[in-house]
Design a protein around this motif. Structure first.
Motif, PDB file in Angstrom:
ATOM      1  N   HIS A  69      -1.302  -6.916  -9.033  1.00 54.32           N
ATOM      2  CA  HIS A  69      -0.236  -7.779  -8.511  1.00 54.32           C
ATOM      3  C   HIS A  69      -0.713  -8.285  -7.143  1.00 54.32           C
ATOM      4  O   HIS A  69      -0.374  -7.727  -6.105  1.00 54.32           O
ATOM      5  N   LEU A  70      -1.515  -9.334  -7.149  1.00 61.04           N
ATOM      6  CA  LEU A  70      -2.184  -9.815  -5.947  1.00 61.04           C
ATOM      7  C   LEU A  70      -1.220 -10.285  -4.863  1.00 61.04           C
ATOM      8  O   LEU A  70      -1.452 -10.039  -3.677  1.00 61.04           O
ATOM      9  N   GLU A  71      -0.147 -10.956  -5.246  1.00 57.01           N
ATOM     10  CA  GLU A  71       0.812 -11.441  -4.241  1.00 57.01           C
ATOM     11  C   GLU A  71       1.464 -10.270  -3.515  1.00 57.01           C
ATOM     12  O   GLU A  71       1.593 -10.282  -2.287  1.00 57.01           O
ATOM     13  N   PHE A  72       1.861  -9.247  -4.272  1.00 56.60           N
ATOM     14  CA  PHE A  72       2.467  -8.077  -3.648  1.00 56.60           C
ATOM     15  C   PHE A  72       1.469  -7.365  -2.745  1.00 56.60           C
ATOM     16  O   PHE A  72       1.798  -6.963  -1.634  1.00 56.60           O
ATOM     17  N   ARG A  73       0.246  -7.209  -3.221  1.00 55.53           N
ATOM     18  CA  ARG A  73      -0.784  -6.533  -2.431  1.00 55.53           C
ATOM     19  C   ARG A  73      -1.024  -7.267  -1.108  1.00 55.53           C
ATOM     20  O   ARG A  73      -1.147  -6.639  -0.059  1.00 55.53           O
ATOM     21  N   LYS A  74      -1.065  -8.594  -1.162  1.00 55.58           N
ATOM     22  CA  LYS A  74      -1.278  -9.385   0.049  1.00 55.58           C
ATOM     23  C   LYS A  74      -0.110  -9.221   1.015  1.00 55.58           C
ATOM     24  O   LYS A  74      -0.302  -9.005   2.210  1.00 55.58           O
ATOM     25  N   ARG A  75       1.108  -9.285   0.494  1.00 52.29           N
ATOM     26  CA  ARG A  75       2.301  -9.145   1.348  1.00 52.29           C
ATOM     27  C   ARG A  75       2.393  -7.745   1.948  1.00 52.29           C
ATOM     28  O   ARG A  75       2.766  -7.586   3.109  1.00 52.29           O
ATOM     29  N   ALA A  76       2.055  -6.717   1.190  1.00 49.12           N
ATOM     30  CA  ALA A  76       2.071  -5.341   1.700  1.00 49.12           C
ATOM     31  C   ALA A  76       1.063  -5.175   2.829  1.00 49.12           C
ATOM     32  O   ALA A  76       1.354  -4.540   3.848  1.00 49.12           O
ATOM     33  N   LYS A  77      -0.107  -5.790   2.687  1.00 48.39           N
ATOM     34  CA  LYS A  77      -1.128  -5.715   3.741  1.00 48.39           C
ATOM     35  C   LYS A  77      -0.644  -6.433   5.007  1.00 48.39           C
ATOM     36  O   LYS A  77      -0.831  -5.945   6.118  1.00 48.39           O
ATOM     37  N   GLU A  78       0.002  -7.582   4.844  1.00 50.41           N
ATOM     38  CA  GLU A  78       0.551  -8.316   5.990  1.00 50.41           C
ATOM     39  C   GLU A  78       1.647  -7.504   6.683  1.00 50.41           C
ATOM     40  O   GLU A  78       1.710  -7.461   7.914  1.00 50.41           O
TER      41      GLU A  78
END
Length: 186
Positions: free
Chosen positions: A54-63
Protein backbone atom coordinates in the motif's frame (compact mmCIF):
# COMPACT_ATOMS: atom_id res chain seq x y z
CA UNK A 1 15.81 -10.19 38.08
CA UNK A 2 16.32 -11.80 41.50
CA UNK A 3 19.78 -10.25 41.83
CA UNK A 4 18.50 -6.85 40.71
CA UNK A 5 15.83 -6.86 43.43
CA UNK A 6 18.34 -7.94 46.07
CA UNK A 7 20.74 -5.07 45.35
CA UNK A 8 19.95 -1.65 46.77
CA UNK A 9 20.38 0.64 43.72
CA UNK A 10 22.47 3.77 44.07
CA UNK A 11 20.65 7.04 43.79
CA UNK A 12 20.58 8.81 40.46
CA UNK A 13 22.69 11.60 41.96
CA UNK A 14 25.46 9.16 42.89
CA UNK A 15 25.28 7.55 39.46
CA UNK A 16 25.27 10.94 37.74
CA UNK A 17 28.48 11.77 39.62
CA UNK A 18 29.93 8.49 38.36
CA UNK A 19 29.24 9.57 34.79
CA UNK A 20 31.80 12.33 35.28
CA UNK A 21 34.38 9.54 35.19
CA UNK A 22 35.45 9.30 31.53
CA UNK A 23 35.15 5.52 31.37
CA UNK A 24 31.59 5.62 32.76
CA UNK A 25 30.61 8.31 30.26
CA UNK A 26 32.07 6.18 27.49
CA UNK A 27 30.07 3.12 28.60
CA UNK A 28 26.81 5.09 28.65
CA UNK A 29 27.54 6.56 25.19
CA UNK A 30 28.33 3.09 23.82
CA UNK A 31 25.08 1.66 25.17
CA UNK A 32 23.15 4.61 23.66
CA UNK A 33 24.87 4.06 20.31
CA UNK A 34 24.06 0.34 20.31
CA UNK A 35 20.43 0.68 21.44
CA UNK A 36 19.34 3.96 19.80
CA UNK A 37 22.00 4.45 17.15
CA UNK A 38 21.14 7.22 14.72
CA UNK A 39 17.56 7.00 15.85
CA UNK A 40 14.39 5.20 15.17
CA UNK A 41 12.92 5.29 11.75
CA UNK A 42 9.52 4.23 10.62
CA UNK A 43 9.06 1.77 7.82
CA UNK A 44 5.47 0.88 7.17
CA UNK A 45 4.84 -2.57 5.77
CA UNK A 46 1.17 -1.88 5.05
CA UNK A 47 -0.37 -3.99 2.32
CA UNK A 48 -3.62 -3.99 0.44
CA UNK A 49 -6.13 -6.81 0.74
CA UNK A 50 -4.61 -8.48 -2.32
CA UNK A 51 -1.17 -8.51 -0.60
CA UNK A 52 0.40 -5.78 -2.73
CA UNK A 53 2.24 -2.92 -0.97
CA UNK A 54 0.00 0.00 0.00
CA UNK A 55 2.40 2.66 -1.31
CA UNK A 56 0.21 5.69 -0.57
CA UNK A 57 -0.23 4.65 3.06
CA UNK A 58 3.47 3.87 3.43
CA UNK A 59 4.39 7.31 2.06
CA UNK A 60 1.92 9.11 4.34
CA UNK A 61 3.10 7.15 7.41
CA UNK A 62 6.71 8.12 6.65
CA UNK A 63 5.70 11.79 6.30
CA UNK A 64 3.77 11.65 9.58
CA UNK A 65 6.72 10.11 11.44
CA UNK A 66 9.07 12.72 10.00
CA UNK A 67 6.78 15.59 11.04
CA UNK A 68 6.22 14.12 14.49
CA UNK A 69 9.85 13.32 15.23
CA UNK A 70 10.87 16.94 15.84
CA UNK A 71 7.67 18.10 17.53
CA UNK A 72 6.72 15.31 19.93
CA UNK A 73 8.36 16.75 23.10
CA UNK A 74 5.76 18.46 25.31
CA UNK A 75 8.26 21.24 26.14
CA UNK A 76 8.56 22.45 22.55
CA UNK A 77 10.75 22.20 19.49
CA UNK A 78 14.42 21.22 19.61
CA UNK A 79 16.48 24.31 20.35
CA UNK A 80 13.47 25.94 22.04
CA UNK A 81 13.31 23.84 25.18
CA UNK A 82 12.38 20.51 23.61
CA UNK A 83 14.12 17.53 22.09
CA UNK A 84 13.64 15.46 18.97
CA UNK A 85 12.09 12.01 19.36
CA UNK A 86 15.51 10.37 19.01
CA UNK A 87 16.97 12.62 21.72
CA UNK A 88 13.98 11.83 23.95
CA UNK A 89 14.72 8.13 23.44
CA UNK A 90 18.37 8.69 24.40
CA UNK A 91 17.36 10.68 27.48
CA UNK A 92 14.95 7.93 28.56
CA UNK A 93 17.60 5.25 28.03
CA UNK A 94 20.21 7.28 29.92
CA UNK A 95 17.77 7.73 32.84
CA UNK A 96 17.13 3.99 32.88
CA UNK A 97 20.85 3.23 32.90
CA UNK A 98 21.63 5.76 35.62
CA UNK A 99 18.64 5.45 37.94
CA UNK A 100 17.05 2.17 36.92
CA UNK A 101 13.81 3.63 35.63
CA UNK A 102 12.27 6.04 33.18
CA UNK A 103 8.65 7.19 33.12
CA UNK A 104 6.82 8.71 30.20
CA UNK A 105 3.30 9.64 29.25
CA UNK A 106 1.50 11.01 26.27
CA UNK A 107 -0.38 14.23 26.83
CA UNK A 108 -3.23 15.52 24.69
CA UNK A 109 -2.94 19.05 23.34
CA UNK A 110 -5.67 21.49 22.41
CA UNK A 111 -6.44 22.12 18.73
CA UNK A 112 -5.04 25.65 19.10
CA UNK A 113 -1.77 24.34 20.56
CA UNK A 114 -1.64 21.61 17.91
CA UNK A 115 -1.92 24.24 15.19
CA UNK A 116 0.58 26.56 16.86
CA UNK A 117 3.18 23.79 17.19
CA UNK A 118 2.32 22.30 13.77
CA UNK A 119 1.74 18.89 15.32
CA UNK A 120 0.37 16.26 12.94
CA UNK A 121 -1.52 14.60 15.82
CA UNK A 122 -2.91 16.16 19.04
CA UNK A 123 -0.45 14.35 21.35
CA UNK A 124 2.97 15.08 22.83
CA UNK A 125 5.36 12.96 24.90
CA UNK A 126 6.51 13.88 28.41
CA UNK A 127 9.46 12.19 30.13
CA UNK A 128 9.14 12.14 33.91
CA UNK A 129 12.18 11.70 36.14
CA UNK A 130 11.70 8.60 38.31
CA UNK A 131 13.07 10.54 41.29
CA UNK A 132 9.75 12.42 41.32
CA UNK A 133 8.02 9.24 42.53
CA UNK A 134 6.84 10.04 46.07
CA UNK A 135 8.14 7.36 48.45
CA UNK A 136 6.29 8.97 51.38
CA UNK A 137 2.90 7.66 50.15
CA UNK A 138 2.16 4.15 51.42
CA UNK A 139 -1.55 3.62 50.71
CA UNK A 140 -4.27 4.99 48.46
CA UNK A 141 -7.90 3.80 48.49
CA UNK A 142 -6.87 0.52 50.13
CA UNK A 143 -4.11 -0.17 47.59
CA UNK A 144 -0.45 -0.50 48.56
CA UNK A 145 1.91 2.20 47.30
CA UNK A 146 5.58 1.25 47.14
CA UNK A 147 8.10 3.97 46.28
CA UNK A 148 5.41 5.99 44.57
CA UNK A 149 3.94 3.10 42.54
CA UNK A 150 0.38 2.11 43.50
CA UNK A 151 -0.51 -1.55 43.02
CA UNK A 152 -3.58 -3.69 43.64
CA UNK A 153 -3.54 -6.99 45.58
CA UNK A 154 -2.41 -8.85 42.44
CA UNK A 155 0.64 -6.58 42.02
CA UNK A 156 -0.79 -4.82 38.96
CA UNK A 157 0.31 -1.21 38.64
CA UNK A 158 -2.62 1.18 39.00
CA UNK A 159 -1.07 4.63 39.37
CA UNK A 160 2.05 6.67 40.02
CA UNK A 161 2.26 9.19 42.87
CA UNK A 162 4.52 12.05 41.78
CA UNK A 163 5.96 15.01 43.59
CA UNK A 164 5.24 18.25 41.72
CA UNK A 165 8.97 18.92 41.25
CA UNK A 166 12.22 16.98 41.18
CA UNK A 167 13.70 16.60 44.70
CA UNK A 168 16.65 18.84 43.81
CA UNK A 169 14.41 21.58 42.36
CA UNK A 170 14.20 24.52 44.81
CA UNK A 171 10.52 24.97 43.96
CA UNK A 172 9.88 21.61 45.60
CA UNK A 173 11.59 22.65 48.82
CA UNK A 174 9.76 25.93 49.30
CA UNK A 175 6.64 25.35 47.24
CA UNK A 176 3.75 23.00 47.12
CA UNK A 177 4.34 19.42 48.28
CA UNK A 178 1.01 17.96 47.14
CA UNK A 179 1.49 14.60 45.44
CA UNK A 180 -0.02 14.21 41.98
CA UNK A 181 -1.64 10.83 41.24
CA UNK A 182 -1.40 9.68 37.64
CA UNK A 183 -3.23 6.52 36.68
CA UNK A 184 -1.43 4.03 34.48
CA UNK A 185 -3.82 5.00 31.66
CA UNK A 186 -2.66 8.61 31.84
Amino acid sequence: PAVKNAVNPATATELAKAVVVPSAKKIVRQIEAKVIGKGMGLESLATRRDGSPHLEFRKRAKELWSALGRRFDYRGLPGKGGQSFNDLAKTALRATILSGNSLNRTRPVSPARQSQRQLPIPLVLQLIDAQRLDASVFEHDGNQVYRGVEMNDDGVRLAYHLMPYHPSDPRGVYGERETQRLTVAQ
